[in-house]
Enzyme design. Structure first.
Site, short mmCIF file in Angstrom:
data_model
loop_
_atom_site.label_atom_id
_atom_site.label_comp_id
_atom_site.label_asym_id
_atom_site.label_seq_id
_atom_site.Cartn_x
_atom_site.Cartn_y
_atom_site.Cartn_z
N SER A 118 26.29 26.37 -1.50
CA SER A 118 27.45 26.84 -2.41
C SER A 118 28.34 25.90 -2.28
O SER A 118 28.49 24.84 -2.60
CB SER A 118 27.96 28.44 -2.13
OG SER A 118 28.62 28.83 -3.07
N ASP A 172 21.41 34.03 -10.13
CA ASP A 172 22.67 33.62 -9.18
C ASP A 172 24.02 34.02 -10.20
O ASP A 172 24.19 33.53 -11.02
CB ASP A 172 22.95 32.00 -8.86
CG ASP A 172 23.93 31.97 -7.78
OD1 ASP A 172 24.80 32.67 -7.80
OD2 ASP A 172 23.58 30.85 -7.25
N HIS A 203 22.13 34.71 -5.15
CA HIS A 203 23.12 33.67 -4.40
C HIS A 203 22.65 33.67 -3.14
O HIS A 203 23.42 34.24 -2.30
CB HIS A 203 24.65 33.67 -4.65
CG HIS A 203 25.63 32.72 -4.35
ND1 HIS A 203 25.17 31.32 -4.78
CD2 HIS A 203 26.46 32.57 -3.55
CE1 HIS A 203 26.09 30.48 -4.49
NE2 HIS A 203 26.92 31.31 -3.55
#
Length: 222
Positions: A118, A172, A203
């Site tokens: 991320s 996601d 995610h």
């Protein structure tokens, strides 16, 4: 030079001559991915030092100004229209300092992989593509290319041929897969070798992805 970021270190064998610097996501810390090391299937790989640094604690605008570990501020959910350029560049320097410490400990950049999830994935690309020494590889999980408009002029040729592993969840809701796909396409248009993987997950990371990461590490760290 400012003090180095605090980190967790795990070595898979004695006297490691390879390193992986793994950057966590927003609100997490270095402990987040440390448990992944035994799952990577690296028993036959050379000894590797894994470094899991903790990002500094700072207010994050999109989370109401709440202070948490973050590599840079996030102003908007689309991650594109208003980016924290100063924060990105500051953390880039922090990551470069971690690379320099490994160099000083006897591990050249060409035997170092930058990895991240991320926000950490964004920092992997932010740092790795601009680094003036070749890296062994870049691992970008559930992330995207930050400051995309600047990379064509700011990238360093040292890492033009460095393999990039990109993986993303098709479900996601935090970093939409379309954002990652646009990043992949831009990188490929600039000539980078991108290994692209998708998984039916949000995610997060999943077992098949961890297996693929281990295979990538065994390939680039020899």
């Amino acid at each position: 030079m400012n003090p180095l970021l605090e980190s967790i270190e795990i070595e898979t064998g004695l006297n490691p001559q390879h390193a992986v610097i793994w950057l966590h996501g927003l609100g997490a810390d270095g402990h987040d991915f440390a448990p992944i090391v035994p799952e990577l299937g690296l028993e036959t790989a050379p000894a590797i030092r894994f470094i899991f640094p903790h990002a500094p604690v700072q207010p994050v605008t999109i989370n109401g100004g709440m202070a948490m570990r973050s590599w840079y501020d996030i102003y908007m959910a689309d991650l594109v229209r208003h980016e924290d350029e100063n924060g990105l560049r500051h953390s880039q320097t922090e990551v470069q300092n971690l690379i320099a410490r490994e160099n000083a400990r006897g591990i050249p950049s060409e035997r170092i992989v930058l990895a991240g999830f991320s926000q950490g994935s964004a920092m992997t690309l932010q740092t790795g593509l601009r680094l003036p020494e070749r890296l062994a590889g870049l691992i970008c999980l559930s992330g995207y290319l930050p400051l995309a408009g600047a990379i064509a002029t700011e990238r360093h040729p040292a890492n033009n041929g460095t393999p990039i592993f990109m993986a993303h969840g098709t479900l996601d809701p935090v970093v939409p897969i379309s954002r990652a796909q646009a990043s992949r396409e831009q990188l490929q248009s600039l000539g980078y070798e991108v290994q692209w993987h998708t998984y039916p997950m949000p995610h997060a990371v999943c077992p098949d992805e961890i297996t693929a990461i281990g295979e990538f590490l065994r390939t680039v760290l020899r």
